[in-house]
Write a protein that holds these residues in place. Structure first.
Motif, PDB file in Angstrom:
ATOM      1  N   SER A  23       2.698  -0.158  91.612  1.00  0.00           N
ATOM      2  CA  SER A  23       2.177   1.201  91.462  1.00  0.00           C
ATOM      3  C   SER A  23       0.979   1.468  92.365  1.00  0.00           C
ATOM      4  N   LEU A  24       0.103   0.481  92.515  1.00  0.00           N
ATOM      5  CA  LEU A  24      -1.129   0.689  93.274  1.00  0.00           C
ATOM      6  C   LEU A  24      -0.878   0.531  94.770  1.00  0.00           C
ATOM      7  N   PRO A  25      -1.696   1.198  95.570  1.00  0.00           N
ATOM      8  CA  PRO A  25      -1.588   0.999  97.017  1.00  0.00           C
ATOM      9  C   PRO A  25      -2.056  -0.414  97.398  1.00  0.00           C
ATOM     10  N   SER A  55      -1.106   5.842  86.672  1.00  0.00           N
ATOM     11  CA  SER A  55      -0.599   4.601  87.285  1.00  0.00           C
ATOM     12  C   SER A  55      -1.293   4.272  88.603  1.00  0.00           C
ATOM     13  N   ARG A  56      -2.030   5.191  89.174  1.00  0.00           N
ATOM     14  CA  ARG A  56      -2.754   4.960  90.427  1.00  0.00           C
ATOM     15  C   ARG A  56      -4.208   4.566  90.210  1.00  0.00           C
TER      16      ARG A  56
END
Length: 868
Positions: free
Chosen positions: A150-152, A117-118
């Motif tokens: 999910s992502l930064p 997910s990253r």
């Protein structure tokens, strides 16, 4: 042999494994299935087998699925697995539906995203699949939302293009707005711009306007001066104003009036930087039109009319004025046309029925008449509004103020009281605003003159005098002395036109008095205010003290007097005063006092002195006129005083003749001494000293002196005066020849031919010009021949032959006359021998001049041969 991750080692079917595959299986068993490199090598071997056709894609998918189960955190294995699934289901197989294929791919991506997910690449590929293959905007939005969660934050830029694509293809509604609201939090500029357009498409005009205003504040506070930023801001402003005008009825939370006025105020304060000159003014006109159109679309025509009136009072260029004026006239015309159409429609609908209401028709006609009157009033007021515009641009233009006053007077034919009152108010305003040091297109004194003439023309004489008094009481209000002089002259002439001769005389006397600082009303009124300002500045620690300020004010007053307060020295004022004194004074003593005052103040010129002398002598004040001449002579340099001397000497001699001969001689000697003192160097020193005009003046004085001696003195004194004249003008050959001719003529007339020999001998000794010398030789020889002295005459001819060139090329009329006269003399009085001697001398003189010319030519030729 056990299999890692479930399933058969080689795939889903019972296919025997090759030797290499068995080796990989054994190594994986030995490592417990956690060796990534071994899985990658096994996958590479499987890929080669798939290419060779010994293994199928299904078997490869099963192998990679085993690897992802054994190592669920491996990015490479998952991507290889997803690629294999895509390759498997993207084949052209009619037995498998498109929905099933997409479902299988989505299942693969979902399983991968449980562990990766990253990883933004997985999300991007997944979103691309959803949008490209299925155009599932809802699924795409849902998946993109999960990706953003999910992502930064630093990796969100991978996901936003898909969401923006969804917002762009979504039907108008709240979904695009919600997406772009989130995007504006990440990218304030681009997101806000897109959000503004989305809100406009969704008919959310209040939100759109708020968003656009916030974005413009952000751009303004950034401080960037980039051309692209300015272009973006201008485009946003244009779209915002256009949106507000087109949807004026639907705006509820935006104060468009305050928005436009704020923009106008910013442009008026110079906060707007434009790429091209004049762009800010053009934008201002467009803003006024947008505001008027906004009120018109809302049905508030009175507000629109107020906007037009206000804009016409604030515009700064003729182009703006013409644009707004045409728009205002079009509004009134459209309202009249609309009312006429409504009236005609109502009459047509109610024709033949009982519903016709005269009151309603009368109300329509009243409204039509009101709008028509407004339109006519606009046409009549157009020149005044243009004049106000020009005065806003050039508040110190004297010509524009005159033009505005004439407009008020000529607005009604004949001029009425209201027009005159407006013209008077215009002049008062002009005199209050125009500064003499900044005036342009004219001088400020013309405003005072026009103001006074306006009162005079309409018979208000006391008001006219009050205007003149206000003007002349404050000389420091004017920049040039000639302005105050003109005002005084006009004031005096006005009093003469009114028959107030004594008042005009008193005013002329007052105008020729030197003013003092206390008499300047403007200075006196300004002094307390200036000192109060200085005291306040000193109290605040910013000034230099009241005493220093007072000294500065006094110095400033002195400097102003050196400019505008020199009006009293103007010759026009003094000549006008002399005219009035001579015409209106009770006795000659008053005129003499005026002349004496002018002399004492050293404001007289030569014409004034001569005029005064004429007036006094006409009234038999001869001694007074002579005293006046004596006082005025030292004031002027000799060149300017010559007319006074000539007038003085002529009148004195004509008055007293021989009764005061010694005094007359003293006057002539004094005049000659003044001439000699004013000439530097001495006239008798070198040739060329002294100007021609000075010599003419000196010659005239000497001739007057000699004429007086001839008439009332002695002939000997007269001849001595002629001798002195020749001595004084010997620096000029022309004047010297004339003086000797006069001296010789007077000597012959007074003493005879024999006594004139001394004059001719002196002339031959002093005259340098050949032509003049030959003339005197001929005259002298004629005198000797008349006396019977033929030998002396012959010697005189020989003396003159030295300068008489007999050659044809160089001979002149006087030279030919000389040789002809000598030849005739020898024929009459000489002998054959003397005639031959004359011919011999002529040939010798010709040879002498020929040799001189030849020597000169050879020298010139030798000089031309010298190389440069």
């Amino acid at each position: 042999m056990s299999s890692f991750g479930g399933g058969a080692p080689g795939g889903g079917s019972r296919t025997s494994l090759g030797i290499l595959e068995l080796e990989h299986e054994e190594r994986l068993t030995a490592s417990g299935g956690t060796d990534v490199c071994e899985w990658l090598a096994y996958a590479a071997l499987n890929a080669e087998l798939v290419k060779q056709g010994t293994r199928s894609l299904q078997q490869r998918v099963q192998l990679l699925r085993r690897s992802t189960r054994a190592l669920p955190g491996s990015y490479k294995l998952w991507m290889m697995y997803i690629d294999s699934v895509r390759a498997l289901y993207e084949r052209h197989d009619e037995n498998i539906s498109k929905e099933l294929k997409v479902r299988k791919l989505r299942s693969a991506y979902e399983r991968a995203l449980l562990y990766l997910s990253r990883m933004p690449r997985v999300w991007v590929d997944y979103l691309d699949l959803l949008w490209r293959s299925l155009s599932l905007s809802e699924a795409t939005r849902y998946t993109a939302d999960r990706a953003l969660q999910s992502l930064p934050l630093t990796q969100h830029f991978h996901i936003w293009p898909f969401l923006l694509n969804v917002a762009a293809h979504e039907a108008a509604g709240t979904v695009p707005v919600q997406i772009l609201e989130r995007y504006a939090m990440v990218e304030p500029r681009e997101g806000a711009f897109l959000l503004f357009r989305a809100c406009v498409s969704a008919e959310m005009y209040d939100v759109a306007a708020t968003t656009a205003l916030q974005l413009m504040q952000t751009l303004a506070s950034s401080g960037e001066a980039d051309r692209d930023v300015r272009a973006q801001k201008d485009a946003l402003w244009s779209e915002l104003t256009q949106m507000c005008v087109e949807n004026a009825l639907q705006l509820a939370q935006v104060n468009f009036d305050a928005l436009i006025r704020g923009a106008l105020q910013s442009r008026a304060q110079g906060n707007v930087k434009d790429d091209e000159e004049g762009q800010a003014q053009q934008d201002s006109a467009e803003l006024w039109l947008l505001l008027a159109e906004y009120h018109s679309l809302r049905g508030d025509f009175e507000a629109a009319r107020s906007v037009f009136e206000e804009s016409l009072e604030k515009v700064q260029t003729v182009r703006e004025f013409a644009t707004i004026y045409d728009a205002a006239a079009s509004l009134e015309e459209s309202l009249v046309s609309l009312l006429l159409d409504q009236l005609d429609s109502m009459i047509a609908d109610n024709a033949g029925t009982d519903r016709h209401s005269p009151l309603v028709q009368e109300a329509f006609e009243t409204q039509i008449e009101i709008h028509t009157d407004r339109l006519k009033d606009m046409v009549q007021q157009r020149p005044f509004m243009l004049s106000a515009l020009n005065l806003r641009r050039h508040p110190y233009s004297v010509h524009e103020w005159h033009k505005r006053a004439r407009l008020h007077i000529s607005a009604a034919e004949p001029p009425d009281a209201k027009g005159v009152a407006r013209a008077i108010a215009t002049y008062e305003e002009a005199l209050h605003k125009v500064d003499a040091w900044r005036a342009e297109h004219g001088r400020i004194h013309t405003l005072w003159l026009a103001f006074a003439r306006l009162y005079e023309f309409h018979g208000e004489q006391e008001s006219c005098r009050a205007v003149f008094e206000r003007a002349v009481l404050s000389p420091s209000n004017f920049r040039y002395p000639d302005d105050v002089t003109t005002l005084f002259c006009e004031y005096i002439e006005y009093e003469l036109r009114q028959g107030e001769s004594q008042r005009a005389l008193e005013l002329a006397r007052r105008a020729t008095c030197e003013p003092t600082p206390e008499n300047d009303r403007t200075r006196t009124e300004k002094m307390p205010l200036l000192l109060a300002n200085a005291a306040q500045a000193t109290a605040d620690g910013l000034g230099v003290g009241v005493e220093e300020a007072h000294k500065g004010i006094q110095n400033s007053s002195a400097s102003e007097r050196t400019a505008s307060a020199r009006y009293w020295r103007a010759p026009r004022l003094w000549n006008l005063r002399f005219d009035l004194e001579e015409s209106l004074a009770d006795n000659v003593d008053a005129c003499l006092a005026a002349y004496t005052e002018a002399v004492e103040k050293k404001v007289v010129n030569v014409d004034m002195v001569l005029r005064a002398g004429t007036f006094l002598q006409q009234n038999y004040f001869f001694e007074a006129s002579f005293r006046l001449f004596e006082k005025c002579v030292p004031i002027f340099p000799y060149a300017s005083a010559v007319p006074i001397w000539i007038r003085y000497l002529t009148d004195f001699v004509a008055r007293f003749r021989s009764s005061k001969l010694e005094r007359a001689r003293d006057l002539f000697e004094s005049c000659i001494s003044s001439f000699l003192c004013s000439s530097s160097p001495d006239l008798s020193s070198d040739v060329g000293s002294g100007s021609g005009s000075d010599l003419d003046s000196a010659q005239m004085i000497f001739l007057l002196y000699a004429d007086m001696e001839e008439q009332y003195g002695t002939a000997g004194r007269a001849m001595r005066v002629y001798a002195r004249l020749c001595e004084h003008v010997k620096s000029s050959p022309t004047h010297l020849a004339i003086a000797f001719k006069l001296r010789a003529v007077r000597a012959i007339e007074l003493f005879g031919l024999e006594d004139a020999r001394e004059v001719f001998e002196s002339a031959l000794a002093y005259i340098r010009k050949d032509e003049d010398l030959l003339e005197f030789v001929l005259s002298f020889a004629g005198v000797e021949e008349a006396l019977g002295e033929y030998e002396r005459a012959r010697r005189i001819f020989r003396h003159g032959s030295q300068v008489a060139n007999p050659t044809t090329a160089a001979s002149s009329s006087i030279t030919n006359e000389f040789w002809a006269s000598w030849r005739a003399f020898e024929a009459r009085r000489g002998s054959q021998q003397s005639f031959r001697e004359m011919m011999r001398i002529k040939r010798a003189v010709a040879a002498h001049f020929s040799q001189a010319y030849l020597a000169l030519g050879s020298n010139l030729r030798r000089a031309s041969d010298i190389p440069l």
